[in-house]
Write an enzyme that holds these catalytic residues in place. Structure first.
Site, PDB file in Angstrom:
ATOM      1  N   HIS A  47     -60.827  40.795 134.006  1.00 19.03           N
ATOM      2  CA  HIS A  47     -62.059  40.568 134.766  1.00 19.03           C
ATOM      3  C   HIS A  47     -63.121  41.588 134.340  1.00 19.03           C
ATOM      4  O   HIS A  47     -63.434  42.536 135.066  1.00 19.03           O
ATOM      5  CB  HIS A  47     -61.783  40.677 136.261  1.00 19.03           C
ATOM      6  CG  HIS A  47     -60.822  39.652 136.771  1.00 19.03           C
ATOM      7  ND1 HIS A  47     -60.948  38.307 136.488  1.00 19.03           N
ATOM      8  CD2 HIS A  47     -59.704  39.764 137.551  1.00 19.03           C
ATOM      9  CE1 HIS A  47     -59.962  37.640 137.080  1.00 19.03           C
ATOM     10  NE2 HIS A  47     -59.202  38.499 137.712  1.00 19.03           N
TER      11      HIS A  47
ATOM     12  N   HIS B   5     -57.391  39.544 127.857  1.00 22.14           N
ATOM     13  CA  HIS B   5     -57.959  38.875 129.033  1.00 22.14           C
ATOM     14  C   HIS B   5     -58.082  39.869 130.180  1.00 22.14           C
ATOM     15  O   HIS B   5     -57.269  40.780 130.330  1.00 22.14           O
ATOM     16  CB  HIS B   5     -57.096  37.679 129.451  1.00 22.14           C
ATOM     17  CG  HIS B   5     -55.742  38.062 129.995  1.00 22.14           C
ATOM     18  ND1 HIS B   5     -55.482  38.201 131.342  1.00 22.14           N
ATOM     19  CD2 HIS B   5     -54.581  38.343 129.356  1.00 22.14           C
ATOM     20  CE1 HIS B   5     -54.220  38.544 131.514  1.00 22.14           C
ATOM     21  NE2 HIS B   5     -53.649  38.644 130.331  1.00 22.14           N
TER      22      HIS B   5
END
Length: 315
Positions: free
Chosen positions: A101, A99
């Protein structure tokens, strides 16, 4: 976080050195799975990843945070190659839940046969921007002591919009489309119709499931039903678990109708909202075919297909 990650990698490398030459690690087919959650900022992404962290030991998978310099969502070409190689060949980390951005990356471009499973969550574009605006100034209840980039700026979102400030400009709404569009230059050209259509295409064809912040529990329920290897127990944990799953931006003041109306006049909002509505409709379609409601509660449907007329018949 980066130091911890490097330390963990060194520990793995040292174990291989101590144990002798590295042997090929065979991964069971059921465990040869990688999920990538390329989180859009301020869409309840931390709340969701906290659940993944709480379940990883019990469900026996690894969680890895992709930490890019200055949170840059676009990787260099050489980093794209490194990342694809890590995800596909790092057998010790499978099954894995990555995970970060980072905008969507098409693994097929690198000759990968078995691509990772992409998931994501998006949010009403104005609500997301308002949350991010106050987050930069006041932080949230997850790490209240951390100093944020705009700390000390007391101007409200309404005041920012009225003054034509850069932090609340319509251009700042352009984020969810490029995150789904990917690493092409056109994806990051604000207001690009091509980027919007590519984001829609990727959402339908490259993502396993995309939820919405406003219906996060239903998103988690569907993931648990479809991918129990990772998400077994997630729904109950979300409903009854620790408060760490719920992260709230502090000092947030809802914008007035006038502020919202002003932002909605921009073509950028219209495109981001079109993408949000598109994602919401797709999510609701998936959910409608996966659950039934009874006494105000949603229940996952049992298997609703079977096989018959199997030929040739065995003796």
């Amino acid at each position: 976080e980066r130091a911890i990650a490097r330390h963990e990698v060194r520990e793995i490398e040292q174990r291989h050195t101590v144990d002798g030459p590295r042997q090929d690690v065979t991964v069971d087919e059921d465990d040869d799975v990688v999920i990538i959650y390329n989180r859009v900022p301020k869409t309840a992404s931390t709340s969701f990843t906290n659940i993944a962290y709480d379940l990883c030991a019990k469900n026996k998978y690894h969680v890895l945070h992709i930490n890019t310099t200055k949170n840059n969502p676009v990787m260099s070409l050489q980093d794209q190659v490194r990342f694809v190689k890590n995800v596909t060949s790092w057998k010790e980390m499978k099954p894995g839940f990555y995970h970060g951005h980072v905008s969507y990356l098409d693994f097929a471009k690198f000759g990968v046969k078995k691509k990772p499973i992409y998931i994501n969550v998006i949010r009403d574009p104005i609500e997301r921007l308002v949350s991010y605006y106050y987050f930069l100034r006041f932080g949230d209840d997850y790490r209240p002591g951390l100093r944020r980039r705009k700390q000390g700026d007391k101007k409200t979102f309404d005041e920012c919009v009225a003054a034509g400030g850069s932090d609340c400009a319509p251009e700042k709404l352009w984020l969810q489309i490029p995150f789904f569009c990917g690493h092409s230059s056109e994806c990051w050209n604000v207001g690009s119709r091509w980027a919007l259509e590519q984001a829609k295409y990727n959402l339908i064809n490259e993502y396993f499931l995309v939820g919405v912040t406003e219906e996060l529990e239903d998103f988690i329920m569907l993931l648990e039903a479809a991918l129990p290897r990772f998400f077994r127990g997630a729904t109950e944990l979300y409903r009854t678990g620790k408060k760490s799953h719920l992260r709230k931006t502090t000092e947030k003041k809802l914008p007035t109708k006038e502020t919202i109306a002003k932002l909605q006049q921009s073509e950028i909002w219209k495109m981001e909202n079109e993408f949000y509505e598109f994602a919401l409709e797709q999510f609701q379609f998936v959910r409608a075919h996966a659950v039934r409601e009874k006494d105000g509660e949603l229940y996952i449907l049992a298997q609703n297909f079977f096989y018959e007329k199997i030929y040739p018949k065995s003796n």
